[in-house]
Design an enzyme around this catalytic site. Structure first.
Site, PDB file in Angstrom:
ATOM      1  N   SER A  12       0.802  -1.144  -0.303  1.00  0.00           N
ATOM      2  CA  SER A  12       0.175   0.013   0.289  1.00  0.00           C
ATOM      3  C   SER A  12       0.769   1.154   0.498  1.00  0.00           C
ATOM      4  CB  SER A  12      -0.447   0.042   1.146  1.00  0.00           C
ATOM      5  OG  SER A  12      -0.607  -0.393   2.382  1.00  0.00           O
ATOM      6  N   ASP A 158      -4.951   7.041  10.251  1.00  0.00           N
ATOM      7  CA  ASP A 158      -4.437   5.685  10.674  1.00  0.00           C
ATOM      8  C   ASP A 158      -3.319   5.551  10.986  1.00  0.00           C
ATOM      9  OD1 ASP A 158      -2.524   5.254   8.047  1.00  0.00           O
ATOM     10  OD2 ASP A 158      -3.404   4.594   7.135  1.00  0.00           O
TER      11      ASP A 158
END
Length: 198
Positions: A12, A158
């Site tokens: 990612s 996050d």
């Protein structure tokens, strides 16, 4: 001079999690290099959630009709999931072996284990990248999140993935290593004036 094709194989952090494609690491890096005058295209072969073993499994498909060089950024998900570092090392090593066999010059972007993990795990995990880069004569960029990891303002909510400004910082820090890769691929630093900002 022909255009140099680089494959950015990663998770990612390469894919550009929750970011527009234009703000993902490969696109921002390509834009920065082109601005400096390099003839380069970078393929985004990042898949969110991928482990090193996952990257290995799709390497041949990701390479497609080939590449001149590769940036390998894998291992963060292995670390977060507590996968045995020997499994991670075996997978990354297999990737480097395959790339070398195909004459694809590689820049290995390392990862560092979180400080809250077991000391033995951290030691074994962190040793993977320097050892493999040395063994396979890859260019080592020790920590992909250098300059970003300790700074919340450069990350998404996050607290793990870089935001667009964070990606800019990653690119700025890794650029010297990527330039070194391009030199090894026969694309010397462009001469003359650098293009202005814009």
């Amino acid at each position: 001079m022909k255009e140099t094709k680089l494959l950015a194989l990663g998770d990612s952090l390469t894919a550009g999690y929750l970011l527009p494609a234009s703000a993902a690491f490969p696109a921002v890096l390509e834009k920065a290099l082109r601005k400096e005058g390099y003839r380069v295209s970078i393929v985004n072969a990042g898949v969110s959630g991928d482990t090193a073993s996952g990257g290995l499994a799709r390497l041949d498909w990701s390479l497609g009709d080939g590449a001149d060089g590769a940036i390998v950024e894998l291992g963060a998900n292995d670390m977060l999931r507590g996968i045995d570092p020997t499994i991670t090392k075996t997978a990354i090593e297999a990737i480097l072996v395959k790339l070398k066999a195909k004459n694809v010059r590689t820049l290995l972007a390392g990862m560092l284990a979180s400080a809250n993990l077991d000391a033995a795990f951290r030691e074994n995990f962190n040793a993977i990248y320097p050892a493999l880069a040395k063994k396979y004569d890859a260019i080592l960029y020790p920590f992909f999140l250098e300059g970003v990891a300790p700074r919340p303002e450069l990350k998404l909510a996050d607290g793990m993935h870089p935001n667009a400004i964070g990606v800019d910082e990653i690119v700025r820090n890794i650029l010297p290593s990527v330039r070194a890769l391009l030199v090894e691929l026969g694309q010397p630093a462009p001469s003359g004036d650098k293009p202005g900002p814009g």
